[in-house]
Design a protein around this motif. Sequence first.
Motif, short mmCIF file in Angstrom:
data_model
loop_
_atom_site.label_atom_id
_atom_site.label_comp_id
_atom_site.label_asym_id
_atom_site.label_seq_id
_atom_site.Cartn_x
_atom_site.Cartn_y
_atom_site.Cartn_z
N VAL A 111 -15.55 4.55 -2.42
CA VAL A 111 -15.81 3.16 -2.06
C VAL A 111 -15.74 2.96 -0.55
CG1 VAL A 111 -14.84 0.84 -2.24
CG2 VAL A 111 -15.06 2.25 -4.27
N LEU A 141 -15.24 0.59 -11.87
CA LEU A 141 -15.22 1.83 -11.10
C LEU A 141 -15.34 3.03 -12.03
CD1 LEU A 141 -12.34 0.98 -8.62
CD2 LEU A 141 -14.73 1.30 -8.01
N GLY A 146 -7.31 -2.04 -0.28
CA GLY A 146 -6.77 -1.08 -1.25
C GLY A 146 -5.82 -0.11 -0.57
N VAL A 150 -12.39 -5.54 0.75
CA VAL A 150 -12.58 -4.56 -0.33
C VAL A 150 -11.21 -4.21 -0.89
CG1 VAL A 150 -13.57 -2.35 -0.99
CG2 VAL A 150 -14.58 -3.65 0.90
N TRP A 174 -9.26 -2.58 -4.73
CA TRP A 174 -9.45 -1.98 -6.05
C TRP A 174 -8.13 -2.00 -6.80
CZ3 TRP A 174 -10.65 0.51 -1.47
CH2 TRP A 174 -9.69 1.42 -0.97
N CYS A 211 -17.52 5.40 -6.78
CA CYS A 211 -18.42 4.39 -7.32
C CYS A 211 -19.84 4.93 -7.32
CB CYS A 211 -18.34 3.09 -6.51
SG CYS A 211 -18.91 3.26 -4.81
N ARG A 226 -11.17 -1.57 -11.58
CA ARG A 226 -12.06 -2.62 -11.09
C ARG A 226 -12.09 -2.63 -9.57
NH1 ARG A 226 -14.83 -3.79 -15.36
NH2 ARG A 226 -15.45 -5.82 -14.52
N LEU A 227 -13.29 -2.85 -9.03
CA LEU A 227 -13.48 -3.02 -7.59
C LEU A 227 -13.72 -4.50 -7.31
CD1 LEU A 227 -14.08 -1.99 -4.67
CD2 LEU A 227 -16.47 -1.84 -5.39
#
Length: 430
Positions: free
Chosen positions: A282, A420, A308, A345, A347, A315, A351-352
């Motif tokens: 990602v 993800l 994150g 961003v 995660w 991804c 899930r992103l």
Amino acid sequence: MSDMPSRKPIPSSPNTENLRRLVLVRAATITLQCVLVGFAVVVLKFTLPIAPLLLVSCLLMMFNGFTVLRLRHARHGWTVPNGEIALQLAVDITAHATWLFFLGGGTNPMVSWFLVPLAVAAAMLPSRLTWLLTLYTLTIYGLLLFYYMPVSGPVGAPERAFQFHTVGMWLSFVVAALIVAGLVARIGAQLRKRDRELALAREDDLRNEQLMGVAILAAGVAHRLATPLNTMTLLVEEMQSEVGEAGPLSQDLNLLHKQLAGCKQILGLLRAQADSPKPCPVTQAIPALLDDWQLLRPNARPILRVLGIDAAPMCVWDFSLRQAMLNLLDNAADAAEGQSVEIEVDWRGDRLILAILDRGPGFDGRAARHADGAFMTSKAKLGMGVGIHLANASIEKAKGSLRWLQRAGGGTRTEIVLPLVGKAVKYSGA
């Protein structure tokens, strides 16, 4: 991410839910009958054949246990056909008829209990199976009028027999009415819910077909644009060579050349979308996406923040999903009107969460929403708003979700939540 299959539990079919309800009703019926028999023997002093009644109850409980095991297999994809539901109801009818044989046959007030499985059959099964069960029940009821074991009432109280019979009729009707009303009401609610879901699915399919038609038309136009883009690129390069780096138009020509290069790159991605996209971290996919975006929006000022803290997950984004994100970035840049656009961003689990924040005018909560749930911005109100619809459809196809929130201090927060895939990789910094 959109092309990676996600393993989900198989949803329960309507017949599976109906079979589960039959198990509960059967268990309640066995319990109630045992309580009534015990009350009649202990309190009312009736003389009843306890041994055969207990045998029938034990056999019915064993059958109910077998049905519970059957439901466990149904969770793994085994279907429950209508014939099996009819067989289950036939077993209930037979068991109740056996009970009545030892309890006075057609003279027993509990004979009205036969209406319960018939009402359930009318709500669950096709008419053919319902009529077969009805014929079977009428046949058994007719036989019970002539073949049964009479019940011996309390000694010395024959004058109370009619009173006991009347109370039994009332109690049987009340219990049967409650079960029929509750069970049929639940089945009706389930059918209405299923109809609503089917209607929504048809609307989604129709909307996606319309959007895919627009996307196919756009792909055809993009294919035809390749030649004029190459021609314009050659002309711009010739003009750059004639004007030189110090010429008055050099800056504009350089900008035009970058824009043409960005358009050609998008066309190249469109032609390569048939190839399977490769997984990447990602923390590499997001900066690459912003680089592509700035080719077309060189004046945009994105600010990327990676929230994150765990290892960066992998991804997979296809062309349509990348275009959806680019459309949302364009909307944020248009709303910001020269101000910076922030991208967060994060995660969590599988899930992103990608958030696009701007300091535009935002919305006041009265903005219209389409039937598909897509937020209609002021830009969409003035134009076609196709980008918003395509973005929403692409993200939904990728098993994700899209929503707009009011941002504290003014502006809009656009959140994209996507699944993800793959394993996490080490990441040393943003």
